[in-house]
Scaffold this active site. Structure first.
Site, PDB file in Angstrom:
ATOM      1  N   ARG A 103       0.751  -1.245   0.186  1.00 56.82           N
ATOM      2  CA  ARG A 103      -0.049   0.050   0.011  1.00 56.82           C
ATOM      3  C   ARG A 103       0.792   1.204  -0.027  1.00 56.82           C
ATOM      4  O   ARG A 103       1.751   1.601   0.972  1.00 56.82           O
ATOM      5  CB  ARG A 103      -1.039  -0.110   1.360  1.00 56.82           C
ATOM      6  CG  ARG A 103      -1.355   1.259   1.404  1.00 56.82           C
ATOM      7  CD  ARG A 103      -2.548   1.215   2.512  1.00 56.82           C
ATOM      8  NE  ARG A 103      -3.847   0.637   1.797  1.00 56.82           N
ATOM      9  CZ  ARG A 103      -4.983   0.666   2.614  1.00 56.82           C
ATOM     10  NH1 ARG A 103      -5.027   1.265   3.719  1.00 56.82           N
ATOM     11  NH2 ARG A 103      -6.140   0.103   1.992  1.00 56.82           N
ATOM     12  N   HIS A 130      -7.177   1.215  -6.279  1.00 58.67           N
ATOM     13  CA  HIS A 130      -7.446   0.329  -5.058  1.00 58.67           C
ATOM     14  C   HIS A 130      -8.336  -0.990  -5.647  1.00 58.67           C
ATOM     15  O   HIS A 130      -9.485  -1.216  -5.244  1.00 58.67           O
ATOM     16  CB  HIS A 130      -8.381   0.916  -4.007  1.00 58.67           C
ATOM     17  CG  HIS A 130      -8.329   0.284  -2.876  1.00 58.67           C
ATOM     18  ND1 HIS A 130      -7.564  -0.805  -2.296  1.00 58.67           N
ATOM     19  CD2 HIS A 130      -8.906   0.572  -1.631  1.00 58.67           C
ATOM     20  CE1 HIS A 130      -7.689  -1.294  -0.992  1.00 58.67           C
ATOM     21  NE2 HIS A 130      -8.592  -0.324  -0.590  1.00 58.67           N
ATOM     22  N   CYS A 262     -16.369   1.435   1.110  1.00 62.73           N
ATOM     23  CA  CYS A 262     -15.296   0.558   1.398  1.00 62.73           C
ATOM     24  C   CYS A 262     -14.428   0.494   2.788  1.00 62.73           C
ATOM     25  O   CYS A 262     -13.714  -0.429   3.331  1.00 62.73           O
ATOM     26  CB  CYS A 262     -14.262   1.201   0.456  1.00 62.73           C
ATOM     27  SG  CYS A 262     -13.488   2.839   0.578  1.00 62.73           S
TER      28      CYS A 262
HETATM   29  N1   CP Z   1     -11.061  -0.373   2.647  1.00 62.76           N
HETATM   30  C1   CP Z   1      -9.893  -0.553   3.068  1.00 62.76           C
HETATM   31  O1   CP Z   1      -8.957  -0.419   2.246  1.00 62.76           O
HETATM   32  O2   CP Z   1      -9.741  -0.559   4.315  1.00 62.76           O
HETATM   33  P1   CP Z   1      -8.239  -0.256   5.381  1.00 62.76           P
HETATM   34  O3   CP Z   1      -7.785   1.102   4.627  1.00 62.76           O
HETATM   35  O4   CP Z   1      -8.556  -0.292   6.384  1.00 62.76           O
HETATM   36  O5   CP Z   1      -7.128  -1.195   4.810  1.00 62.76           O
HETATM   37  N1  NVA Z   2     -10.069   6.702  -0.812  1.00 66.70           N
HETATM   38  C1  NVA Z   2      -9.749   6.210   0.546  1.00 66.70           C
HETATM   39  C2  NVA Z   2      -9.698   4.852   0.501  1.00 66.70           C
HETATM   40  C3  NVA Z   2      -9.726   4.295   1.785  1.00 66.70           C
HETATM   41  C4  NVA Z   2      -9.724   2.345   1.901  1.00 66.70           C
HETATM   42  C5  NVA Z   2      -8.295   6.605   0.937  1.00 66.70           C
HETATM   43  O1  NVA Z   2      -7.317   6.482  -0.196  1.00 66.70           O
HETATM   44  O2  NVA Z   2      -7.899   6.886   2.068  1.00 66.70           O
END
Ligand code: CP
Ligand code: NVA
Length: 311
Positions: A103, A130, A262
């Site tokens: 990530r 994502h 999400c």
């Molecule tokens: N939806 C999602 O990716 O959650 P986290 O940021 O907690 O991993």
């Molecule tokens: N758009 C959000 C998604 C979190 C899972 C972010 O990037 O923070």
């Protein structure tokens, strides 16, 4: 040959449906207490430059269920691009581990990581997209409505990384995607253009959430301020005023519309608590499906790499 999962478009339509089939099987097997140690004694480095609940826990748990082990490397452990280059990090990890899940902020770093890694790299979110989230989301729609094709999915809010992945999905499988966003918060223009040029899906970007919500099969939202945009929080709160999923907005959608997010959610901002906890919400099925979908993605990548997995 190793294969990565960096975007939904890395999979063909047939592969996406096969991923859903495997995910549903793996889900049923987990619930029946049946274990599949497909990746016994294998290890995964999970590189996080940003915080996480779902992505970390679902990958780590999934890896254990596969008979393997996952290592968490947090934002302060590696300092991607600061303490060490992406190129070196990915080569070093490839010497220790069988898998990399990352990530990161910059999508270019994800591409670089995949380029230099000799093991499969799975994208657990970048500023741009994502893909694991959208695989889980579409699996959830598939489970609840029996299909994804032709579904009207209305995303209320920011044309962000999650939205870009919905557009990528629209390039591969036909459905109706509508983004209702304020001026200045449109998705990545190239991704939008590509999804439109693919000519499969009906895609709209509009400014009126109520018009957008009419006849929706799915009402979807995400935070207004994504990770890394914290300095813009107040401006975003002002700009997204009126773009909230609440009971009023939901009343314009179909009666069996799914409410999705999400997560993490900011109650009272992009969604109200009553709607997130209400009868239309499948938010926690969606969160659960992260794990099953990702495990299926891993099986798909391993099979492409020659693993003899029969499921
Ligand atoms: N939806 C999602 O990716 O959650 P986290 O940021 O907690 O991993
Ligand atoms: N758009 C959000 C998604 C979190 C899972 C972010 O990037 O923070």
């Amino acid at each position: 040959m190793k294969r990565d999962f960096l975007a939904v478009t890395d999979f063909s339509k047939e592969e996406i449906y096969e991923t859903f089939r495997i995910a549903k099987q793996l889900k049923a097997d987990v619930k029946a207490g049946k274990e599949h140690h497909y990746f016994a004694n294998e290890t995964m480095s999970m590189v996080f430059a940003k915080p996480s609940l779902r992505t970390r826990v679902s990958f780590e748990t999934g890896m254990v269920q596969f008979g393997g082990h996952a290592l968490y490397l947090g934002p302060n452990d590696i300092s991607i691009g600061k303490r060490e280059s992406v190129k070196d990090i990915s080569q070093v990890i490839s010497r220790y581990n069988n898998w990399i899940m990352a990530r990161l902020f910059k999508h270019e770093h994800m591409l670089e990581m995949a380029k230099y890694a000799t093991v499969p790299v799975i994208n657990g979110l970048t500023d741009y997209n994502h893909p694991c989230q959208i695989m889980a989301d579409m699996l959830t729609i598939y489970e609840h409505h029996g299909k994804v094709e032709g579904q009207k999915v209305v995303f209320i809010g920011d044309g962000n990384n999650v939205c870009n992945s919905f557009l990528n999905f629209a390039s591969v499988i036909p459905y109706h995607f509508v983004l209702a966003a304020p001026e200045g918060y449109d998705p990545d223009p190239e991704t939008l253009a590509k999804a439109q040029a693919a000519g499969l899906s009906k895609i709209e970007v509009v400014r009126d959430p109520i018009e957008a919500a009419k006849n929706a099969d799915v009402l979807y939202t995400d935070v207004w301020t994504s990770m890394g945009q914290e300095a813009e929080r107040q401006k975003r709160l002002d700009d997204f005023d009126g773009f909230q999923i609440n009971a009023g907005l939901l009343s314009h959608a179909k009666s069996d519309a799914l409410v999705m997010h999400c997560l993490p959610a900011h109650y009272g901002e992009e969604i109200t608590e009553d709607v997130l906890d209400g009868p239309n919400s499948v938010v926690f099925d969606e969160a659960e499906n992260r794990m099953h979908a990702q495990k299926a993605v891993m099986v798909m990548l391993a099979k492409s790499g020659g693993a003899d997995i029969k499921i």
